[in-house]
Write a protein that holds these residues in place. Structure first.
Motif, PDB file in Angstrom:
ATOM      1  N   LYS A 167       0.421  -1.555  -0.511  1.00 43.61           N
ATOM      2  CA  LYS A 167      -0.150   0.269  -0.250  1.00 43.61           C
ATOM      3  C   LYS A 167       1.184   1.340  -0.583  1.00 43.61           C
ATOM      4  CE  LYS A 167      -4.036  -1.082   2.003  1.00 43.61           C
ATOM      5  NZ  LYS A 167      -5.261  -1.107   1.173  1.00 43.61           N
ATOM      6  N   TYR A 223      -3.790   8.695   4.257  1.00 41.73           N
ATOM      7  CA  TYR A 223      -4.584   8.386   3.863  1.00 41.73           C
ATOM      8  C   TYR A 223      -3.814   7.059   2.709  1.00 41.73           C
ATOM      9  CZ  TYR A 223      -7.238  12.648   3.140  1.00 41.73           C
ATOM     10  OH  TYR A 223      -8.037  13.483   3.765  1.00 41.73           O
ATOM     11  N   SER A 224      -4.010   6.011   2.402  1.00 36.78           N
ATOM     12  CA  SER A 224      -4.093   4.717   1.709  1.00 36.78           C
ATOM     13  C   SER A 224      -4.219   4.767   0.939  1.00 36.78           C
ATOM     14  CB  SER A 224      -3.874   3.588   2.606  1.00 36.78           C
ATOM     15  OG  SER A 224      -5.251   3.177   3.106  1.00 36.78           O
ATOM     16  N   SER A 225      -3.838   3.740  -0.196  1.00 35.83           N
ATOM     17  CA  SER A 225      -3.784   3.639  -2.230  1.00 35.83           C
ATOM     18  C   SER A 225      -3.338   2.299  -2.005  1.00 35.83           C
ATOM     19  CB  SER A 225      -3.987   4.654  -2.958  1.00 35.83           C
ATOM     20  OG  SER A 225      -3.998   4.280  -4.074  1.00 35.83           O
ATOM     21  N   ASP A 226      -3.886   2.076  -2.546  1.00 30.63           N
ATOM     22  CA  ASP A 226      -3.782   0.683  -3.127  1.00 30.63           C
ATOM     23  C   ASP A 226      -3.062   0.635  -4.805  1.00 30.63           C
ATOM     24  OD1 ASP A 226      -3.736  -0.966  -1.571  1.00 30.63           O
ATOM     25  OD2 ASP A 226      -6.115  -1.194  -2.398  1.00 30.63           O
ATOM     26  N   ASP A 227      -3.721   1.231  -5.482  1.00 24.96           N
ATOM     27  CA  ASP A 227      -3.218   1.891  -6.674  1.00 24.96           C
ATOM     28  C   ASP A 227      -2.960   3.477  -7.321  1.00 24.96           C
ATOM     29  OD1 ASP A 227      -5.793   3.502  -6.334  1.00 24.96           O
ATOM     30  OD2 ASP A 227      -6.955   1.830  -8.023  1.00 24.96           O
ATOM     31  N   THR A 269      -7.400   5.875  -6.144  1.00 20.58           N
ATOM     32  CA  THR A 269      -8.352   6.149  -5.263  1.00 20.58           C
ATOM     33  C   THR A 269      -7.514   6.196  -3.242  1.00 20.58           C
ATOM     34  OG1 THR A 269      -9.025   4.468  -6.376  1.00 20.58           O
ATOM     35  CG2 THR A 269     -10.354   4.020  -4.212  1.00 20.58           C
ATOM     36  N   TRP A 270      -8.107   6.824  -2.440  1.00 25.86           N
ATOM     37  CA  TRP A 270      -7.271   7.007  -1.656  1.00 25.86           C
ATOM     38  C   TRP A 270      -8.412   7.423  -0.721  1.00 25.86           C
ATOM     39  CZ3 TRP A 270      -2.584   7.216  -0.988  1.00 25.86           C
ATOM     40  CH2 TRP A 270      -1.655   7.722  -2.472  1.00 25.86           C
ATOM     41  N   GLU A 271      -8.066   5.929   0.848  1.00 29.51           N
ATOM     42  CA  GLU A 271      -8.603   5.641   1.661  1.00 29.51           C
ATOM     43  C   GLU A 271      -8.099   6.870   3.060  1.00 29.51           C
ATOM     44  OE1 GLU A 271     -10.311   2.116   4.491  1.00 29.51           O
ATOM     45  OE2 GLU A 271      -9.134   2.068   2.912  1.00 29.51           O
TER      46      GLU A 271
END
Length: 90
Positions: A15, A36-40, A43-45
Motif C-alpha cells: 500500500k 491516507y492509503s491507496s493500492d493504486d 483511489t485514496w482511503e
C-alpha cells in the motif's frame, strides 16, 4: 482529500501511504497530520489524523501551527515516527 502540503508517500506492505497537513476550508493552519492509503495511487482511503494537536501540550498544542510533516519508519523498533515544523498562531 483534506490535506495540503503533502510531503511523503511511503509504500509499505503493498500500500501507498500519503501524509500531509490537515486543513479544511476556513480553518486556521495547524490542524494536524492527515494520513491516507491507496493500492493504486488513484483511489485514496482516509485514516484520520496521524498527529493531532493537544490542548496545552508543550510541543503539539492547539496554539501551534503544525507544518511540513515528515514520517520515517524504524526497522529496529517497527514503529513510525512523525516530526514537523511549527510556529505559534498569532
Amino acid at each position: 482529500m483534506r490535506t495540503r502540503a503533502v510531503l511523503l508517500w511511503i509504500k509499505r506492505r503493498g500500500k501507498f501511504f500519503w501524509f500531509g497537513e490537515y486543513k479544511i476550508e476556513g480553518q486556521e493552519e495547524g490542524g494536524g497530520v492527515s494520513v491516507y492509503s491507496s493500492d493504486d495511487l488513484a483511489t485514496w482511503e482516509p485514516h484520520g489524523l496521524a498527529l493531532e494537536p493537544i490542548e496545552g501540550h508543550p510541543y503539539i498544542s492547539t496554539e501551534d501551527i503544525i507544518q511540513r510533516p515528515k514520517v520515517v519508519y524504524s526497522e529496529g523498533t517497527g514503529q513510525y515516527h512523525v516530526s514537523n515544523h511549527q510556529n505559534q498562531l498569532p
